[in-house]
Enzyme design. Sequence first.
Site, PDB file in Angstrom:
ATOM      1  CE  LYS A  35      -3.810   2.005   2.727  1.00 40.12           C
ATOM      2  NZ  LYS A  35      -4.599   1.843   3.976  1.00 40.12           N
ATOM      3  CB  SER A  75      -8.025   3.421   3.253  1.00 39.38           C
ATOM      4  OG  SER A  75      -7.093   2.880   4.159  1.00 39.38           O
ATOM      5  CB  SER A  94      -7.951   0.674   6.216  1.00 40.81           C
ATOM      6  OG  SER A  94      -8.680   1.868   6.216  1.00 40.81           O
TER       7      SER A  94
END
Lengths: 494, 98
Positions: free
Chosen positions: A80, A155, A179
């Site tokens: 990420k 997210s 997330s």
Amino acid sequence: MTELTTLGIHALQDLLARRQTSAEEILRAHLDWVERRDSEVHSFLAVSAERALQQARAADRRLAAGGALRPLEGVPVAVKDVILIRGLANTCASKMLENYIAPYSATAVERLEEAGGMILGKTNCDEFAMGSSTENSAFFPTRNPRDLTRVPGGSSGGSAAAVAANTAMVALGSDTGGSIRQPAAFCGVVGLMGTYGRVSRYGLVAFASSLDHIGPFARSVRDVARVLSVIAGRDPLDSTSADIPVPDYEAGLEESVKGLKIGVPEEYFKGLNAEIAGPIENGIKLLCALGCEVVPIRLPHTEYAIACYYLICTAEASSNLARYDGVRYGLRAPEYADLRDMYKKTRNRGFGAEVKRRIMLGTYALSSGYYDAYYLKAQQVRTLITRDFIEAFDEVDALVTPTSPIPPFKLGERLDDPLQMYLADIYTVTASLAGIPGISVPCGRTRGNPPLPVGMQILAGHFDEARLLQLAYAFEKAGGFEIAGSPNLPHTGT
Amino acid sequence: MTEKDVRYVAELAHLELTDAEVQRFLPQLDAILKYVQKLNEVDTTRIEPMAQVTFAETQSPPLRADQARTGLGREETLVNAPEHGGGCFKVPKVIERE
């Protein structure tokens, strides 16, 4: 030969050990698939092919010289874009950091690389990890590989979607209020958030420091266990990382779950969407069939969790994001009158709407005259939410809940209503507030067309990740991911 | 929350919101703040606030040895700066000359 992109770590390393493939071949298969499939899914913000190729060749040289397989040898990993990798851009999916190059690597990344992992690239997410759909990325939205008209969750949507689409074998995400777990549920993969302090946060761009975690995604519980064993453990560079030994999570997977007591908190099922409730109830029945004792339990402060979470995380974010002022790194507005004007113009230009909204909310909650009523109150309620869990784990070994109250929604559907978006985090923020570990595993699917993944969340007490993983593994082995009666998920291709 | 509050908080947060942004955020922030009032239903008398989860209230974190460590070098630190010179970050002038 089996398609390399669909394998798990175990099968892949079998091929490597028997010299039936090479790390370079594995990497090239993934890079090819990224090129084709990711043009639809849009998981990746950047692909680091050159760097990965060097890692693959180094691994192949190692193996040719008779070196033993390291735990992640030849495993293609996506990371990420809020987790730093030295020498690569780290944008946090924000215009603010569009040109930022990480000067050092996160500890979790260093450990992955030392274990033989090959870094494929950086994945898309909501800007600064603020959001539940990956639509808040300043660059482009990521699509759910199970249905391209829907969001992958967030997210960490890019990481979850990459693993679901077979463009990465495993991925790292970050979880502040769900997330990792929520996008894992939306994309039909496994995602784990460890106990706060289990995995070092060093090199994770700070959003809400008392809630931030790094954790793994994979397509099987075994692979998640493998990655967690590699990245967990004390790190002198993160003073909140725990000095508690890391067990070999994978070795412990086979332990029997018979006789374990599982709590089902009634607050998590009130008015629950039938599309979600059906598969989860079947999942709980399967746990009973595995010999677990399932008991109802109460977590009375659950309904206050969203209010509590959104006050605390925004307060911490308003403080953490004060650093983006156009001086040391990141964007600087091109024209301004003076220093103060430069700060304001830079921040208004660099941040997207959701980031601004959260900074505003957090600043308000911390401002003079409101601190006690909002921030302090939320911290007190956090104590009560944590106590609920500690009392529950006196009675049961683990808790089982839905991961998300809703199935993956359509792109754009919730963008104009931030409160509705926040409320979708209801089942994940509680564990974040209490600092306990949680995992989301696939648990059947909805009856729609196409059918959409449903995620089941398992929670355990502090540092009881081994228990979580045993339960998740037993559930997977018993066919829980493909709960009977569920329609087939659409293929995500090979 | 009023429009004045939105502008005041934006000022505190060093955000220069446009008029359109103020109009957009006002009802959204107002709805969120109304929602979080829910916490007032909870009796928190004599409940300790919780700021972190790592250590029990009575426990203090272990301190590392007070030894000098090398941090990032000057060059590595400055490479991401929007403007630098002479080994320093450059900022707009803050002190006016007579």
